[in-house]
Design a protein around this motif. Structure first.
Motif, PDB file in Angstrom:
ATOM      1  N   ASP A  53      27.220  35.275  -6.360  1.00  0.00           N
ATOM      2  CA  ASP A  53      26.943  36.695  -6.151  1.00  0.00           C
ATOM      3  C   ASP A  53      25.451  36.989  -6.298  1.00  0.00           C
ATOM      4  N   GLY A  54      24.887  37.684  -5.323  1.00  0.00           N
ATOM      5  CA  GLY A  54      23.488  38.070  -5.373  1.00  0.00           C
ATOM      6  C   GLY A  54      22.529  37.016  -4.852  1.00  0.00           C
ATOM      7  N   TYR A  55      23.056  35.889  -4.392  1.00  0.00           N
ATOM      8  CA  TYR A  55      22.206  34.792  -3.913  1.00  0.00           C
ATOM      9  C   TYR A  55      22.665  34.342  -2.525  1.00  0.00           C
ATOM     10  N   ALA A  56      21.747  33.726  -1.791  1.00  0.00           N
ATOM     11  CA  ALA A  56      22.143  33.108  -0.529  1.00  0.00           C
ATOM     12  C   ALA A  56      23.147  31.989  -0.787  1.00  0.00           C
ATOM     13  N   ALA A  57      22.952  31.260  -1.883  1.00  0.00           N
ATOM     14  CA  ALA A  57      23.866  30.193  -2.293  1.00  0.00           C
ATOM     15  C   ALA A  57      23.412  29.657  -3.642  1.00  0.00           C
ATOM     16  N   LYS A  58      24.276  28.895  -4.258  1.00  0.00           N
ATOM     17  CA  LYS A  58      23.936  28.138  -5.459  1.00  0.00           C
ATOM     18  C   LYS A  58      23.788  26.675  -5.072  1.00  0.00           C
ATOM     19  N   MET A  59      22.714  26.038  -5.537  1.00  0.00           N
ATOM     20  CA  MET A  59      22.456  24.628  -5.249  1.00  0.00           C
ATOM     21  C   MET A  59      22.609  23.807  -6.519  1.00  0.00           C
ATOM     22  N   THR A  60      23.429  22.772  -6.450  1.00  0.00           N
ATOM     23  CA  THR A  60      23.557  21.811  -7.538  1.00  0.00           C
ATOM     24  C   THR A  60      23.153  20.445  -7.011  1.00  0.00           C
ATOM     25  N   LEU A  61      22.317  19.739  -7.752  1.00  0.00           N
ATOM     26  CA  LEU A  61      21.764  18.469  -7.302  1.00  0.00           C
ATOM     27  C   LEU A  61      22.265  17.322  -8.160  1.00  0.00           C
ATOM     28  N   TYR A  62      22.794  16.305  -7.484  1.00  0.00           N
ATOM     29  CA  TYR A  62      23.142  15.039  -8.126  1.00  0.00           C
ATOM     30  C   TYR A  62      22.244  13.952  -7.560  1.00  0.00           C
ATOM     31  N   ASN A  63      21.609  13.190  -8.457  1.00  0.00           N
ATOM     32  CA  ASN A  63      20.790  12.066  -8.036  1.00  0.00           C
ATOM     33  C   ASN A  63      21.667  10.949  -7.485  1.00  0.00           C
ATOM     34  N   GLN A  93      15.635  33.174   1.659  1.00  0.00           N
ATOM     35  CA  GLN A  93      16.801  32.796   0.867  1.00  0.00           C
ATOM     36  C   GLN A  93      16.456  32.786  -0.621  1.00  0.00           C
ATOM     37  N   LEU A  94      17.220  33.517  -1.400  1.00  0.00           N
ATOM     38  CA  LEU A  94      17.129  33.426  -2.850  1.00  0.00           C
ATOM     39  C   LEU A  94      18.232  32.473  -3.300  1.00  0.00           C
ATOM     40  N   ILE A  95      17.835  31.329  -3.846  1.00  0.00           N
ATOM     41  CA  ILE A  95      18.777  30.260  -4.179  1.00  0.00           C
ATOM     42  C   ILE A  95      18.836  30.099  -5.687  1.00  0.00           C
ATOM     43  N   LEU A  96      20.045  30.000  -6.202  1.00  0.00           N
ATOM     44  CA  LEU A  96      20.257  29.771  -7.627  1.00  0.00           C
ATOM     45  C   LEU A  96      20.315  28.276  -7.888  1.00  0.00           C
ATOM     46  N   THR A  97      19.486  27.790  -8.819  1.00  0.00           N
ATOM     47  CA  THR A  97      19.472  26.376  -9.194  1.00  0.00           C
ATOM     48  C   THR A  97      19.638  26.255 -10.701  1.00  0.00           C
ATOM     49  N   ASP A  98      19.806  25.039 -11.164  1.00  0.00           N
ATOM     50  CA  ASP A  98      19.897  24.819 -12.608  1.00  0.00           C
ATOM     51  C   ASP A  98      18.580  25.118 -13.318  1.00  0.00           C
ATOM     52  N   ALA A  99      17.495  25.240 -12.555  1.00  0.00           N
ATOM     53  CA  ALA A  99      16.194  25.594 -13.128  1.00  0.00           C
ATOM     54  C   ALA A  99      15.889  27.078 -12.983  1.00  0.00           C
ATOM     55  N   GLY A 100      16.824  27.847 -12.418  1.00  0.00           N
ATOM     56  CA  GLY A 100      16.620  29.275 -12.233  1.00  0.00           C
ATOM     57  C   GLY A 100      16.554  29.667 -10.771  1.00  0.00           C
ATOM     58  N   ASP A 101      16.145  30.912 -10.512  1.00  0.00           N
ATOM     59  CA  ASP A 101      16.049  31.435  -9.149  1.00  0.00           C
ATOM     60  C   ASP A 101      14.862  30.808  -8.422  1.00  0.00           C
ATOM     61  N   ARG A 102      15.057  30.522  -7.132  1.00  0.00           N
ATOM     62  CA  ARG A 102      13.967  30.035  -6.301  1.00  0.00           C
ATOM     63  C   ARG A 102      14.035  30.749  -4.958  1.00  0.00           C
ATOM     64  N   LEU A 103      12.946  31.406  -4.571  1.00  0.00           N
ATOM     65  CA  LEU A 103      12.870  32.083  -3.282  1.00  0.00           C
ATOM     66  C   LEU A 103      12.271  31.132  -2.254  1.00  0.00           C
ATOM     67  N   VAL A 104      12.955  30.996  -1.113  1.00  0.00           N
ATOM     68  CA  VAL A 104      12.509  30.102  -0.039  1.00  0.00           C
ATOM     69  C   VAL A 104      12.264  30.935   1.215  1.00  0.00           C
ATOM     70  N   VAL A 105      11.076  30.778   1.793  1.00  0.00           N
ATOM     71  CA  VAL A 105      10.694  31.469   3.025  1.00  0.00           C
ATOM     72  C   VAL A 105      10.569  30.419   4.126  1.00  0.00           C
ATOM     73  N   LEU A 106      11.286  30.618   5.229  1.00  0.00           N
ATOM     74  CA  LEU A 106      11.398  29.608   6.282  1.00  0.00           C
ATOM     75  C   LEU A 106      10.637  30.024   7.536  1.00  0.00           C
ATOM     76  N   ASP A 107      10.118  29.008   8.239  1.00  0.00           N
ATOM     77  CA  ASP A 107       9.460  29.228   9.524  1.00  0.00           C
ATOM     78  C   ASP A 107       9.827  28.101  10.476  1.00  0.00           C
ATOM     79  N   ASP A 108       9.855  28.419  11.778  1.00  0.00           N
ATOM     80  CA  ASP A 108      10.042  27.405  12.812  1.00  0.00           C
ATOM     81  C   ASP A 108       8.804  26.508  12.905  1.00  0.00           C
ATOM     82  N   THR A 109       8.988  25.335  13.503  1.00  0.00           N
ATOM     83  CA  THR A 109       7.873  24.458  13.863  1.00  0.00           C
ATOM     84  C   THR A 109       8.033  24.070  15.333  1.00  0.00           C
TER      85      THR A 109
END
Length: 273
Positions: A53-63, A93-109
């Motif tokens: 809720d309130g985020y584009a998604a939650k990201m969980t990372l496994y090595n 995109q505002l993404i929820l991670t185990d380190a907190g909120d991270r805002l990502v701004v995207l552009d085409d190439t």
């Protein structure tokens, strides 16, 4: 037996698999299986996308070894590319991670398979010397910084990164991300190699680039007042930016490239979430 659809991406050669709502209970075992480069698909890590809720998604990372990591600067760009493809837009995109909120701004190439992403990585903070650090035998004159971007980093200034036995050194402190850094080639640039916790030597590390850039600024390895630090890694170049009004806060800019979509069969013994 169930079928799981994944996408594979890389950020400067640091490669990740992304799964949306995989419905698997033992995600650590899934990561070990899928990330194995000889018996699986092969990747440095597995990124799990879930709704929040309130985020584009939650990201969980496994090595690749199944351990869980708090954050990855390259990983979150790959995650954002997968999410953008699923959503059909390049909105912020505002993404929820185990380190907190991270805002990502995207552009085409110019490359249809590649996006550029700017990630607000948060504050860089100092850490205590990690356990067993003395086993590396760093010369006391070498600059060293122990830093956090939600995950632990130890940055060491060296004369020439290419001649350092990084695998041997990183193996002595496997619980920390180890970066070695030399100045240049630009006045505002550094060259970095990395041994990542849970993955070993990788071609690039986004949080490591931020830690290395922060350390280089504090040591005077880059031009005084350089707010944009160019970080050269084995897999390519990323830029880490700092603002005068927030000198401890890092912003990471770099590419993410789509590699392909894979379907795999998952055994029932991994459990259903």
């Amino acid at each position: 037996m169930t079928t799981l659809t994944l996408t594979k991406h890389h950020g400067l050669g640091n490669d990740f698999l992304v799964a949306f709502h995989p419905g698997v209970e033992d995600l650590a075992a899934l990561a070990r299986r899928l990330c194995d480069r000889r018996r699986g698909i092969g990747a440095d890590g597995l990124l799990i996308a879930e709704s929040a809720d309130g985020y584009a998604a939650k990201m969980t990372l496994y090595n690749a070894d199944g351990s869980r990591a708090e954050m990855s600067g390259n990983g979150i760009r790959c995650f954002a590319q997968a999410l953008a493809s699923k959503r059909g837009d390049l909105s912020d995109q505002l993404i929820l991670t185990d380190a907190g909120d991270r805002l990502v701004v995207l552009d085409d190439t110019d490359d249809a398979a590649t996006i550029s992403a700017r990630v607000e990585m948060g504050d860089v903070s100092t850490l205590d010397e990690p356990t067993d650090w003395s086993t590396l035998g760093c010369h006391p004159d070498r600059p060293v910084a122990h830093l956090s971007l939600g995950n632990p980093h130890s940055v060491v200034g060296v004369d020439e990164v290419a001649v350092v036995d990084l695998a041997q050194l990183g193996g002595q402190v496997p619980h920390v991300n180890l970066e070695i850094v030399e100045p240049g080639p630009e006045s505002n640039g550094i060259t970095m190699r990395v041994h990542e916790r849970g993955a070993g030597i990788t071609e690039a590390c986004g949080t490591g680039a931020c830690a290395a850039a922060y350390a280089a600024r504090s040591w005077g390895l880059v031009a005084r007042g350089a707010n944009d630090v160019v970080v050269h890694m084995d897999g390519g170049i990323a830029t880490v930016s700092f603002a005068d009004e927030a000198p401890d806060r890092a912003v990471l800019t770099g590419p993410a490239t789509y590699i392909g979509t894979i379907e795999v069969s998952i055994e029932a013994d991994m459990g259903a979430a």
